[in-house]
Motif scaffolding. Structure first.
Motif, short mmCIF file in Angstrom:
data_model
loop_
_atom_site.label_atom_id
_atom_site.label_comp_id
_atom_site.label_asym_id
_atom_site.label_seq_id
_atom_site.Cartn_x
_atom_site.Cartn_y
_atom_site.Cartn_z
N ARG A 1 -4.34 -17.64 2.56
CA ARG A 1 -3.86 -17.17 3.86
C ARG A 1 -2.51 -16.47 3.73
NH1 ARG A 1 -5.86 -22.21 5.44
NH2 ARG A 1 -3.77 -23.08 5.59
N SER A 2 -1.64 -17.00 2.87
CA SER A 2 -0.33 -16.38 2.66
C SER A 2 -0.47 -15.00 2.02
CB SER A 2 0.55 -17.28 1.78
OG SER A 2 0.80 -18.51 2.42
N ALA A 3 -1.34 -14.88 1.04
CA ALA A 3 -1.56 -13.59 0.38
C ALA A 3 -2.14 -12.58 1.37
CB ALA A 3 -2.49 -13.77 -0.81
N GLU A 4 -3.09 -12.99 2.17
CA GLU A 4 -3.67 -12.10 3.18
C GLU A 4 -2.60 -11.65 4.18
OE1 GLU A 4 -6.90 -14.43 4.73
OE2 GLU A 4 -8.10 -14.15 2.92
N GLN B 1 -1.27 -7.88 4.98
CA GLN B 1 -1.34 -7.38 6.35
C GLN B 1 0.01 -6.86 6.84
OE1 GLN B 1 -2.21 -10.34 9.35
NE2 GLN B 1 -3.15 -8.82 10.68
N ILE B 2 1.07 -7.65 6.68
CA ILE B 2 2.36 -7.23 7.23
C ILE B 2 2.96 -6.07 6.46
CG2 ILE B 2 2.87 -9.48 8.24
CD1 ILE B 2 5.03 -9.75 6.01
N ASN B 3 2.55 -5.92 5.19
CA ASN B 3 3.04 -4.79 4.40
C ASN B 3 2.06 -3.62 4.41
OD1 ASN B 3 5.65 -5.64 3.05
ND2 ASN B 3 4.33 -7.40 2.66
N GLN B 4 1.00 -3.75 5.21
CA GLN B 4 -0.02 -2.71 5.37
C GLN B 4 -0.50 -2.19 4.02
OE1 GLN B 4 1.80 0.13 8.05
NE2 GLN B 4 1.51 -1.23 9.80
N LEU B 5 -0.88 -3.12 3.16
CA LEU B 5 -1.34 -2.78 1.82
C LEU B 5 -2.85 -2.88 1.74
CD1 LEU B 5 1.30 -4.71 -0.31
CD2 LEU B 5 1.24 -2.25 0.18
#
Length: 114
Positions: free
Chosen positions: A78-81, A85-89
């Motif tokens: 969940r942390s990796a996802e 997401q927040i870095n739009q990668l």
């Protein structure tokens, strides 16, 4: 964030040096989010790698590998996802572990999610 426990900090330092020797470049360390913490985020070539570092003095009681329980693995995923997401990668990535036991050589387990 600074690690408060000297043993944990030494283990992460050792794991980072090991990964850098394998051609990885540090992106972030002790990255926190609402889901948990990722010890190291590194890049090797075009792959972003989220790394859990585990240290144990010995292999007694299962050693370092047995400390990555399913609930911990779910938090890491969940942390990796969330990071992506927040870095739009939108990049190739995986979740790895570097296991350290006493003075043995580090063990790099790639793709711990299977």
């Amino acid at each position: 964030m600074k690690l408060n426990h000297p043993t944990g900090q030494a283990a992460e330092n050792r794991a980072l040096v090991f990964l850098q020797e394998q051609g990885c470049r540090l992106i972030a360390r002790n990255w926190h989010c609402p889901h948990g913490e990722i010890d190291l985020i590194v890049q090797q070539g075009n792959i972003l790698i989220f790394v859990e570092v585990k240290y144990r003095k010995s292999s007694a009681f299962g050693g370092a590998a047995y400390s990555i329980v399913p609930s911990k693995l779910a938090k890491l995923q969940r942390s990796a996802e969330y990071y992506l997401q927040i870095n739009q990668l939108n990049t190739m990535c995986r979740l790895d572990a570097v296991l350290l036991q006493g003075n043995e050589s580090p063990q790099w387990i790639q793709n711990i999610t299977g």
